[in-house]
Design a protein around this motif. Structure first.
Motif, PDB file in Angstrom:
ATOM      1  N   LEU A  34       0.720  -1.333  -0.082  1.00 16.95           N
ATOM      2  CA  LEU A  34      -0.001  -0.133  -0.123  1.00 16.95           C
ATOM      3  C   LEU A  34       0.908   1.236   0.079  1.00 16.95           C
ATOM      4  N   GLU A  35       1.823   1.358   0.595  1.00 17.32           N
ATOM      5  CA  GLU A  35       2.936   2.283   0.672  1.00 17.32           C
ATOM      6  C   GLU A  35       3.572   2.531  -0.753  1.00 17.32           C
ATOM      7  N   VAL A  36       4.074   1.517  -1.228  1.00 18.67           N
ATOM      8  CA  VAL A  36       4.471   1.800  -2.591  1.00 18.67           C
ATOM      9  C   VAL A  36       3.229   2.145  -3.727  1.00 18.67           C
ATOM     10  N   LEU A  37       2.195   1.603  -3.465  1.00 17.28           N
ATOM     11  CA  LEU A  37       1.027   1.837  -4.495  1.00 17.28           C
ATOM     12  C   LEU A  37       0.966   3.693  -4.164  1.00 17.28           C
ATOM     13  N   ALA A  38       0.690   3.863  -2.813  1.00 21.52           N
ATOM     14  CA  ALA A  38       0.464   5.210  -2.564  1.00 21.52           C
ATOM     15  C   ALA A  38       1.520   6.056  -3.126  1.00 21.52           C
ATOM     16  N   VAL A  39       2.721   5.826  -3.332  1.00 18.12           N
ATOM     17  CA  VAL A  39       3.835   6.544  -3.924  1.00 18.12           C
ATOM     18  C   VAL A  39       3.728   6.629  -5.158  1.00 18.12           C
ATOM     19  N   ILE A  40       3.712   5.387  -5.907  1.00 17.21           N
ATOM     20  CA  ILE A  40       3.133   5.436  -7.454  1.00 17.21           C
ATOM     21  C   ILE A  40       2.229   6.462  -7.699  1.00 17.21           C
ATOM     22  N   LEU A  41       1.085   6.407  -6.745  1.00 15.84           N
ATOM     23  CA  LEU A  41      -0.449   7.103  -7.212  1.00 15.84           C
ATOM     24  C   LEU A  41       0.170   8.526  -7.083  1.00 15.84           C
ATOM     25  N   LEU A  42       0.847   8.908  -6.030  1.00 19.34           N
ATOM     26  CA  LEU A  42       1.127  10.248  -5.661  1.00 19.34           C
ATOM     27  C   LEU A  42       2.223  10.838  -6.522  1.00 19.34           C
ATOM     28  N   GLY A  43       2.943   9.908  -7.221  1.00 16.91           N
ATOM     29  CA  GLY A  43       3.902  10.408  -8.294  1.00 16.91           C
ATOM     30  C   GLY A  43       3.371  10.684  -9.727  1.00 16.91           C
ATOM     31  N   ILE A  44       2.370   9.604  -9.941  1.00 18.28           N
ATOM     32  CA  ILE A  44       1.687  10.204 -11.197  1.00 18.28           C
ATOM     33  C   ILE A  44       0.756  11.200 -10.936  1.00 18.28           C
ATOM     34  N   ALA A  45       0.001  11.565  -9.797  1.00 15.83           N
ATOM     35  CA  ALA A  45      -0.821  12.822  -9.598  1.00 15.83           C
ATOM     36  C   ALA A  45       0.098  13.887  -9.764  1.00 15.83           C
ATOM     37  N   THR A  46       1.500  13.804  -9.202  1.00 17.55           N
ATOM     38  CA  THR A  46       2.121  14.852  -9.173  1.00 17.55           C
ATOM     39  C   THR A  46       2.770  15.297 -10.630  1.00 17.55           C
ATOM     40  N   VAL A  47       3.057  14.395 -11.472  1.00 24.12           N
ATOM     41  CA  VAL A  47       3.440  14.581 -12.686  1.00 24.12           C
ATOM     42  C   VAL A  47       2.379  14.934 -13.512  1.00 24.12           C
ATOM     43  N   GLY A  48       0.901  14.364 -13.420  1.00 26.85           N
ATOM     44  CA  GLY A  48      -0.019  14.839 -14.120  1.00 26.85           C
ATOM     45  C   GLY A  48      -0.368  16.284 -13.605  1.00 26.85           C
ATOM     46  N   THR A  49      -0.256  16.530 -12.401  1.00 27.76           N
ATOM     47  CA  THR A  49      -0.487  18.152 -12.052  1.00 27.76           C
ATOM     48  C   THR A  49       0.434  19.087 -12.923  1.00 27.76           C
ATOM     49  N   ALA A  50       1.650  18.443 -12.859  1.00 28.99           N
ATOM     50  CA  ALA A  50       2.718  19.504 -13.564  1.00 28.99           C
ATOM     51  C   ALA A  50       2.358  19.522 -15.108  1.00 28.99           C
ATOM     52  N   TRP A  51       2.085  18.555 -15.699  1.00 28.67           N
ATOM     53  CA  TRP A  51       1.969  18.271 -17.096  1.00 28.67           C
ATOM     54  C   TRP A  51       0.497  19.379 -17.516  1.00 28.67           C
ATOM     55  N   CYS A  52      -0.348  19.033 -16.712  1.00 28.92           N
ATOM     56  CA  CYS A  52      -1.566  19.906 -17.004  1.00 28.92           C
ATOM     57  C   CYS A  52      -1.286  21.509 -16.793  1.00 28.92           C
ATOM     58  N   ALA A  53      -0.634  21.686 -15.779  1.00 26.18           N
ATOM     59  CA  ALA A  53      -0.358  23.275 -15.724  1.00 26.18           C
ATOM     60  C   ALA A  53       0.520  23.714 -16.968  1.00 26.18           C
ATOM     61  N   LEU A  54       1.227  22.893 -17.188  1.00 27.57           N
ATOM     62  CA  LEU A  54       2.243  23.234 -18.427  1.00 27.57           C
ATOM     63  C   LEU A  54       1.213  23.404 -19.760  1.00 27.57           C
ATOM     64  N   VAL A 111      -5.936  19.133  -5.652  1.00 31.19           N
ATOM     65  CA  VAL A 111      -6.739  18.551  -4.459  1.00 31.19           C
ATOM     66  C   VAL A 111      -6.404  17.352  -4.237  1.00 31.19           C
ATOM     67  N   SER A 112      -6.414  16.267  -5.194  1.00 36.70           N
ATOM     68  CA  SER A 112      -6.329  15.035  -4.900  1.00 36.70           C
ATOM     69  C   SER A 112      -4.825  14.680  -4.252  1.00 36.70           C
ATOM     70  N   LEU A 113      -4.015  15.306  -4.637  1.00 37.68           N
ATOM     71  CA  LEU A 113      -2.670  15.267  -3.872  1.00 37.68           C
ATOM     72  C   LEU A 113      -2.728  15.809  -2.516  1.00 37.68           C
ATOM     73  N   PHE A 114      -3.364  16.936  -2.276  1.00 35.45           N
ATOM     74  CA  PHE A 114      -3.665  17.420  -1.010  1.00 35.45           C
ATOM     75  C   PHE A 114      -4.439  16.329  -0.207  1.00 35.45           C
ATOM     76  N   PHE A 115      -5.444  15.651  -0.634  1.00 32.43           N
ATOM     77  CA  PHE A 115      -6.196  14.760   0.446  1.00 32.43           C
ATOM     78  C   PHE A 115      -5.347  13.555   0.340  1.00 32.43           C
ATOM     79  N   ALA A 116      -4.667  13.150  -0.854  1.00 33.11           N
ATOM     80  CA  ALA A 116      -3.845  11.843  -0.527  1.00 33.11           C
ATOM     81  C   ALA A 116      -2.655  12.163   0.502  1.00 33.11           C
ATOM     82  N   GLY A 117      -2.146  13.197   0.630  1.00 34.43           N
ATOM     83  CA  GLY A 117      -1.172  13.620   1.830  1.00 34.43           C
ATOM     84  C   GLY A 117      -1.710  13.546   2.929  1.00 34.43           C
ATOM     85  N   VAL A 118      -3.029  14.006   3.298  1.00 36.25           N
ATOM     86  CA  VAL A 118      -3.736  14.058   4.218  1.00 36.25           C
ATOM     87  C   VAL A 118      -4.101  12.973   4.794  1.00 36.25           C
ATOM     88  N   THR A 119      -4.381  11.874   4.012  1.00 36.65           N
ATOM     89  CA  THR A 119      -4.948  10.857   4.529  1.00 36.65           C
ATOM     90  C   THR A 119      -3.829   9.659   4.601  1.00 36.65           C
TER      91      THR A 119
END
Length: 179
Positions: free
Chosen positions: A14-34, A169-177
């Motif tokens: 679950l930790e590895v899955l959470a890191v992977i999902l956070l990484g995807i969300a982070t890259v997605g956020t940067a890509w969408c911002a660009l 927002v999803s990154l924020f809630f993922a970090g909080v949870t």
């Protein structure tokens, strides 16, 4: 004891899955911002192009109305020369005052007069008006096309901005949870 290693493996998974999902969300956020920035820039470029095209279409409209006014004045003067039978004045008009593009119309007009027909009014001649106004119309159409493309690019940029916000927002809630 056998339950503990399985529980640790699930926790680790679950930790590895959470890191992977956070990484995807982070890259997605940067890509969408660009993408949002790029599409907003494209919308701005197209809006500037639209404004320049509208200025050009207005210039072409002014030129077209001046051309029509000049041609109407030329026809009036030429008609006076024809009506009075002043061949010298007619000969002066043709090479000196009549625009080369207008000679065909003047020739047709003169043939109609010689045939005893009423010549067609210059302002009712769609072919003539189209020839004079087509550059303006083409510029106006290009401006409209550019304006639509600018609107489309702006909407696309807005969608990327919305995606950026949702991913953040999803990154924020993922970090909080996770904590």
């Amino acid at each position: 004891m056998s339950g503990q290693p399985l529980s640790r493996m699930i926790d680790r998974f679950l930790e590895v899955l959470a890191v992977i999902l956070l990484g995807i969300a982070t890259v997605g956020t940067a890509w969408c911002a660009l993408q949002s920035q790029l599409w907003s820039g494209e919308a701005d470029r197209l809006e500037n192009q639209t404004a320049a095209q509208r200025v050009e279409s207005n210039r072409l409209y002014g030129l077209a109305t001046q051309t029509i006014s000049y041609d109407v004045t030329t026809v009036a003067g030429y008609a006076q020369a024809v009506a009075s039978g002043n061949e010298n004045l007619q000969e002066f008009f043709r090479p000196s005052l009549v625009r080369a593009e207008f000679l065909d119309y003047l020739n047709t007009w003169e043939q109609q007069v010689l045939a005893g027909e009423a010549p067609r009014n210059l302002l009712d001649d769609d072919e003539y008006l189209d020839s004079v106004l087509d550059p303006y119309r083409a510029a106006q159409d290009k401006a409209e096309s550019d304006a639509k493309a600018a609107d489309d690019a702006g909407r696309l940029g807005d969608l990327y901005t919305l995606s950026t916000v949702l991913l953040a927002v999803s990154l924020f809630f993922a970090g909080v949870t996770a904590s």
